[in-house]
Design a protein around this motif. Sequence first.
Motif, short mmCIF file in Angstrom:
data_model
loop_
_atom_site.label_atom_id
_atom_site.label_comp_id
_atom_site.label_asym_id
_atom_site.label_seq_id
_atom_site.Cartn_x
_atom_site.Cartn_y
_atom_site.Cartn_z
N GLY A 36 -6.34 1.55 -14.43
CA GLY A 36 -5.22 0.73 -14.90
C GLY A 36 -5.69 -0.51 -15.65
O GLY A 36 -5.06 -0.93 -16.63
N LYS B 142 -0.29 4.49 -7.33
CA LYS B 142 0.40 3.77 -8.40
C LYS B 142 0.53 2.28 -8.08
O LYS B 142 0.60 1.45 -9.00
CB LYS B 142 1.77 4.39 -8.65
CG LYS B 142 1.73 5.67 -9.49
CD LYS B 142 1.23 5.38 -10.90
CE LYS B 142 1.19 6.61 -11.76
NZ LYS B 142 0.74 6.31 -13.14
N SER C 235 -3.32 -2.93 -13.79
CA SER C 235 -2.68 -3.25 -15.06
C SER C 235 -2.45 -4.75 -15.23
O SER C 235 -2.39 -5.26 -16.35
CB SER C 235 -1.33 -2.51 -15.17
OG SER C 235 -1.53 -1.12 -15.13
N ASN D 175 7.22 4.56 -13.54
CA ASN D 175 5.80 4.90 -13.53
C ASN D 175 5.44 5.79 -12.34
O ASN D 175 4.61 6.70 -12.45
CB ASN D 175 4.94 3.63 -13.48
CG ASN D 175 4.96 2.89 -14.80
OD1 ASN D 175 5.41 3.41 -15.82
ND2 ASN D 175 4.47 1.66 -14.79
N THR D 176 6.06 5.52 -11.19
CA THR D 176 5.78 6.29 -9.99
C THR D 176 6.55 7.60 -9.95
O THR D 176 5.99 8.67 -9.68
CB THR D 176 6.10 5.47 -8.73
OG1 THR D 176 5.37 4.25 -8.76
CG2 THR D 176 5.74 6.24 -7.46
N GLY E 20 8.07 -0.15 -12.50
CA GLY E 20 7.37 0.42 -11.35
C GLY E 20 8.00 1.72 -10.88
O GLY E 20 7.30 2.66 -10.48
N MET F 271 7.57 -5.12 -11.52
CA MET F 271 6.98 -3.78 -11.48
C MET F 271 6.23 -3.56 -10.17
O MET F 271 6.41 -2.53 -9.51
CB MET F 271 6.03 -3.59 -12.66
CG MET F 271 5.31 -2.25 -12.68
SD MET F 271 4.28 -2.04 -14.15
CE MET F 271 3.02 -3.29 -13.85
N PHE F 272 5.38 -4.53 -9.79
CA PHE F 272 4.57 -4.38 -8.59
C PHE F 272 5.44 -4.36 -7.33
O PHE F 272 5.21 -3.58 -6.41
CB PHE F 272 3.55 -5.51 -8.51
CG PHE F 272 2.59 -5.37 -7.36
CD1 PHE F 272 1.76 -4.27 -7.26
CD2 PHE F 272 2.51 -6.35 -6.38
CE1 PHE F 272 0.87 -4.14 -6.20
CE2 PHE F 272 1.63 -6.23 -5.32
CZ PHE F 272 0.81 -5.12 -5.23
N THR G 172 6.94 -1.02 -7.12
CA THR G 172 5.93 -0.01 -6.80
C THR G 172 5.54 -0.06 -5.33
O THR G 172 5.32 0.98 -4.71
CB THR G 172 4.67 -0.22 -7.68
OG1 THR G 172 5.06 -0.26 -9.06
CG2 THR G 172 3.69 0.93 -7.50
N SER H 89 -0.93 -0.33 -10.70
CA SER H 89 -0.15 -1.46 -11.22
C SER H 89 -0.90 -2.77 -11.06
O SER H 89 -0.85 -3.64 -11.93
CB SER H 89 1.20 -1.54 -10.50
OG SER H 89 1.97 -0.38 -10.72
#
Length: 499
Positions: A26, A156, A163, A371-372, A368, A309-310, A313, A160
């Motif tokens: 990532g 993921k 990233s 993406n997952t 998030g 996002m995190f 996730t 993240s």
Amino acid sequence: MSEVLGKKYVGKKELWMFSIGGLGQGMVYAMMSSYISDYYVNILHLPLMFVLLLMLLARVWDAINDPLMGIIVDRHETKWGKLKPYILFAALPVTVLTVLMYISPNMSIKSLMIFSAFVYVLWGMCYTMADVPFWSFPNVITPNSEERSHVVSFAKIWNSVGSALPEIFFFAFGMLLPKIIDSSDPEKYNKNLYRIISITVVAIGMALYINSYFHIKERAVPPPTKKVEGEPSTLSRIFHCKPLILVIIMGILSSGRYMVQAAAIHVARYAFYIGPDYSNMTLEEKTAAISQSVSTVKSIFQLCAVVGMFGATILMPSLMKKFDYKKLLITTCIAGFVASIGTTLIAWFTNNLYACIPFVLVQCIPLGVINTLSIAMIYDCLDYMELTTGHRDNALGSACQGFINKFGSAFSTCGIIIMYMVIGFEPDQMLNSEVITAATELTRGQNFAMFSLVSIIPGLSMLLCAIPMFFYKLSGKNKKEMQQQLQEKRSKEGFTVSE
């Protein structure tokens, strides 16, 4: 074989090592996807049309390259394993090419364009070799679909985190480097900044990625299937799998969500200025003040993206156990769209960056979630294809996800370039050794146009991507029945799992 549905195969150490490998990967991907557009446009001053065409043509090649890589992985097996060897094979070229991507050779603009195009396209090909096998692993690390979903969601989370780490390096080095090296020349300073950060990111990221090779195991590799004359080809099976096509369409339509991260630095340069009045400053003082503002504004947007996002996730492992994937995706995408409207209205009527923060946070939650869920849904589609066709193309499924991710990254970069063209920006005249232009020197319309890249445009993308999910059927009762039938089919065929 029914015991597979409840048996656990992946130990804590293996789970953590795979996930930390995802963290490293990532980091490297974010170094490219979030910053390459700014580097090409504002640092190297490559022509806007060249950058636009490069991104578009590279994605056309990816449409061929990614599935081709998936077919190669699915059809061949080495004495070291089916997927694992690629982790080692891809590490060195990805490392070298990532650093070369942020090297600024002393060339003519024509030669620099050729060099940049060669490195960028080759990087995409080598990264595919690293990405496709790695994210195929959840399919072979366990035959238990619930455990597989847990592996994906947990990995993921750390992907993240990876990233987000380049942004931390940008913030830290952005604070330290002006005190160490000369910052009076914006071009030279920014080239040094990108060079140092790219080397740091790739050194740490690829070390973590390579480490996963020594700790993960292929224990649920389906037996090879013989080619039957007249049988549909591998690609044909994908195009005839309606659930998979819907997931791919959803992923493509959601590409605008990447803009929140990819366009953050452009918005920081040309939408907001936070700092003291620089009208009476020297060029060096002005450069430092604007650089600090860019770093602060960019960090605000990146932090919102990371937190939204995190946070989503982190919650995904629990949410995926309690709620249907389809409903989760639709609900969060609509919420993200509504939040983007709030972000847009506040920016237009108040021009207050801080008032936008709560809405941007909510707007980033679908990052998030998508993406997952997208990769977990692709795995479910592979189950469906195995049940209905007798073939399981693990790597090709992962290649579909890889193509979606790279398409999204390219869409974001192309959208940014098009916006520069629409509002008449000439980057080579806005940030060079003789003049540095701040957001306060642009019109309000130009400021808002740049801000739309992280507000209403990603929001519209999230609204559109929810539409195909209303037609997706591998959910709820249908999904449970499909998985039960697959386990029964595998049991009859003598499918075995190594410990």
